[in-house]
Design a protein around this motif. Structure first.
Motif, short mmCIF file in Angstrom:
data_model
loop_
_atom_site.label_atom_id
_atom_site.label_comp_id
_atom_site.label_asym_id
_atom_site.label_seq_id
_atom_site.Cartn_x
_atom_site.Cartn_y
_atom_site.Cartn_z
N GLY A 79 -29.13 101.41 -35.75
CA GLY A 79 -28.92 100.24 -34.91
C GLY A 79 -30.07 99.90 -34.00
N PHE A 80 -31.25 100.50 -34.22
CA PHE A 80 -32.40 100.26 -33.33
C PHE A 80 -33.51 99.44 -33.98
N PHE A 81 -33.29 98.93 -35.17
CA PHE A 81 -34.27 98.07 -35.86
C PHE A 81 -35.64 98.75 -35.98
N LEU A 82 -35.64 100.02 -36.35
CA LEU A 82 -36.90 100.76 -36.38
C LEU A 82 -37.88 100.18 -37.40
N ALA A 83 -37.40 99.78 -38.58
CA ALA A 83 -38.30 99.23 -39.60
C ALA A 83 -38.90 97.90 -39.14
N ARG A 84 -38.08 97.04 -38.55
CA ARG A 84 -38.58 95.74 -38.09
C ARG A 84 -39.59 95.92 -36.96
N ASN A 85 -39.34 96.87 -36.08
CA ASN A 85 -40.30 97.13 -35.00
C ASN A 85 -41.59 97.72 -35.55
N ALA A 86 -41.49 98.59 -36.54
CA ALA A 86 -42.69 99.18 -37.14
C ALA A 86 -43.56 98.10 -37.78
N ARG A 87 -42.94 97.13 -38.43
CA ARG A 87 -43.72 96.05 -39.05
C ARG A 87 -44.49 95.26 -38.00
N GLN A 88 -43.93 95.11 -36.82
CA GLN A 88 -44.61 94.39 -35.75
C GLN A 88 -45.84 95.14 -35.25
N ALA A 89 -45.83 96.46 -35.42
CA ALA A 89 -46.98 97.27 -34.97
C ALA A 89 -48.17 97.15 -35.92
N GLY A 90 -47.92 96.88 -37.19
CA GLY A 90 -49.02 96.79 -38.16
C GLY A 90 -49.32 98.14 -38.80
N TRP A 91 -49.89 98.09 -40.00
CA TRP A 91 -50.07 99.33 -40.76
C TRP A 91 -51.10 100.26 -40.14
N ARG A 92 -52.14 99.73 -39.51
CA ARG A 92 -53.17 100.60 -38.93
C ARG A 92 -52.58 101.47 -37.80
N GLN A 93 -51.84 100.83 -36.91
CA GLN A 93 -51.24 101.60 -35.82
C GLN A 93 -50.20 102.59 -36.33
N ASN A 94 -49.45 102.17 -37.34
CA ASN A 94 -48.47 103.09 -37.92
C ASN A 94 -49.13 104.30 -38.57
N LEU A 95 -50.23 104.04 -39.26
CA LEU A 95 -50.95 105.15 -39.89
C LEU A 95 -51.51 106.11 -38.85
N ARG A 96 -52.00 105.56 -37.77
CA ARG A 96 -52.53 106.40 -36.69
C ARG A 96 -51.44 107.28 -36.08
N GLN A 97 -50.26 106.69 -35.84
CA GLN A 97 -49.14 107.45 -35.28
C GLN A 97 -48.62 108.49 -36.27
N PHE A 98 -48.56 108.12 -37.53
CA PHE A 98 -48.13 109.04 -38.58
C PHE A 98 -49.06 110.24 -38.65
N SER A 99 -50.35 109.97 -38.64
CA SER A 99 -51.35 111.05 -38.71
C SER A 99 -51.29 111.93 -37.48
N GLY A 100 -51.16 111.30 -36.32
CA GLY A 100 -51.10 112.07 -35.08
C GLY A 100 -49.90 113.00 -35.03
N MET A 101 -48.77 112.52 -35.54
CA MET A 101 -47.57 113.36 -35.56
C MET A 101 -47.73 114.50 -36.55
N LEU A 102 -48.34 114.24 -37.69
CA LEU A 102 -48.62 115.31 -38.64
C LEU A 102 -49.46 116.41 -38.00
N ILE A 103 -50.49 115.99 -37.30
CA ILE A 103 -51.40 116.96 -36.68
C ILE A 103 -50.66 117.79 -35.64
N ARG A 104 -49.84 117.14 -34.82
CA ARG A 104 -49.09 117.88 -33.79
C ARG A 104 -48.09 118.84 -34.42
N GLU A 105 -47.37 118.38 -35.44
CA GLU A 105 -46.37 119.23 -36.08
C GLU A 105 -47.00 120.43 -36.77
N LEU A 106 -48.21 120.25 -37.29
CA LEU A 106 -48.90 121.35 -37.96
C LEU A 106 -49.60 122.28 -36.96
N GLY A 107 -49.52 121.93 -35.69
CA GLY A 107 -50.09 122.78 -34.66
C GLY A 107 -51.60 122.70 -34.57
#
Length: 413
Positions: free
Chosen positions: A382-410
């Motif tokens: 119920g939080f419209f996560l996909a629609r909000n992600a599209r508003q951010a654009g693919w470059r910002q999403n890729l950056r956040q995705f990569s950053g989270m991977l790095i943090r999770e991998l320690g």
């Protein structure tokens, strides 16, 4: 005790173990309220509130915790209200301030939240306010309190950027049978809403819920770092406020000898505390209090570039009534002269609260990174996560995705 360690009792709670292992606990205290005696909240390194299981849970308690825990799942329903993809369901939007000058100055923004609480008590709409105030024993910490007078609301006013669990104080208030106004973080109110399905006393006694925009809960270590930068010995600390006494106000340490040290909001929150925010807050779909009847926030002025300016001034609150109950409370408070507000255009909100915009738009990328690594992650509906992600654009999403991977991998702290 390590917050991520298994609970040292037989027949451990699978729900608590899952949330603690994934480090998605919000520290709200809902589990301790549902399982008194079996679960308690404790401060764990580096200074977050976490559940500690002391005895086996009944199957009923285990099911209840699983249903209400915001570290596992949240579901938001518009319920026929107007709904904004980014800012959630709403009935009315206003900006303004408390008419009581002392409340306005003592609060973190325009004092509207405090003004509303005083109105609710003085009008007889509620008997008690459950809220958070500064800890007496630990000045940088918090404690749940029950306020019945203006003076008590005033004393509790102002943001506390430290772990808190006001739901535990709510449990004690429910036992009294009195009518309650509950004030908590967005995750506290979300937990309360889910808990109401299991405990009929909540809908019977909690007359109204109020919240605020939340950028995340820093650890106690964050407050210690602020004190260190101020040159303050924690052993000499008599009182501490994170902001307020102006807008946005200064982080102010008062020592036992009466002297003070202070630090700007930009330096204390922006430079230190925001770097100590717990993981669940970085995965939060609702820093904006979507489950509350009324939610308040800073109506920041913006600079020439359109970003919030933290220059000192008279506080102004943004107020969102998310339900008819909230809208009626705001209308009655204004009619009685407790607050003064004016209409607010929702289109002005994005430049005022860029942190909340980023949090909502980047969340899907962060959750996807955890799932790619086969890490357990909370589910949000119920939080419209996909629609909000599209508003951010693919470059910002890729950056956040990569950053989270790095943090999770320690690979990065």
């Amino acid at each position: 005790m390590n917050a991520l360690a298994p609970n040292p009792v037989p027949n451990r709670s699978a729900t608590l173990d899952q949330v603690l292992a994934a480090d998605t606990c919000a520290g709200c205290g809902g589990c301790a309220l549902l399982a008194p005696g079996a679960v308690r909240m404790a401060m764990t390194p580096p200074g977050y509130l976490r559940p500690v299981q002391q005895a086996a849970l009944s199957s009923r308690q285990e099911r209840a915790i699983r249903q209400v825990c915001p570290g596992r799942h949240l579901a938001l329903a518009a319920g026929g209200r107007e709904e904004h993809v980014l800012w959630g369901p709403h009935v009315a939007l206003r900006s303004g301030h408390a008419t009581d000058p002392a409340l306005r100055r003592n609060g973190s923004s325009g004092g509207v939240l405090s003004g509303l609480l005083v109105h609710l008590l003085q009008s007889g709409a509620v008997d008690v306010v459950v809220q958070t105030a500064a800890s007496v024993a630990e000045p940088t910490g918090t404690r749940g309190v029950r306020s019945t007078r203006r003076e008590e609301v005033f004393a509790a006013a102002g943001s506390r950027y430290a772990p808190s669990a006001p739901l535990l104080e709510l449990g004690r208030a429910l036992e009294s049978g009195r009518r309650i106004a509950f004030v908590g973080k967005p995750c506290d109110v979300a937990t309360l809403r889910q808990m109401a399905r299991l405990d009929p006393r909540i809908d019977q006694q909690v007359v109204i819920t109020l919240s605020f925009f939340c950028a995340g809960i820093p650890s106690a270590a964050g407050a210690r770092e602020v004190l260190g930068k101020m040159g303050v010995d924690p052993g000499q600390l008599a009182a501490f406020r994170y902001r307020g006494d102006g807008w946005p106000g200064f982080a102010t340490a008062t020592l036992r000898d009466g002297s003070t040290a202070r630090m700007s909001y930009r330096d204390s929150w922006g430079g230190i505390l925001s770097r100590h925010v717990q993981k669940r807050c970085k995965l939060c779909p609702d820093g904006i209090g979507s489950f509350a009847d009324l939610v308040c926030a800073d109506a920041w002025h913006t600079d020439a570039e359109g970003y919030p300016s933290f220059e000192e001034g008279e506080g102004t609150s943004l107020v969102i009534a998310r339900t008819e109950i909230g809208a009626r409370c705001l209308q009655e408070a204004e009619a009685r002269g407790a607050v003064r507000t004016q209409p607010f255009d929702i289109r002005e909100l994005e430049p005022m609260q860029p942190g909340q915009v980023r949090k909502r738009r980047f969340l899907l990328a962060r959750l996807m990174a955890m799932r790619v690594l086969l890490r357990w992650a909370p589910r949000y509906d119920g939080f419209f996560l996909a629609r909000n992600a599209r508003q951010a654009g693919w470059r910002q999403n890729l950056r956040q995705f990569s950053g989270m991977l790095i943090r999770e991998l320690g690979l990065k702290s």
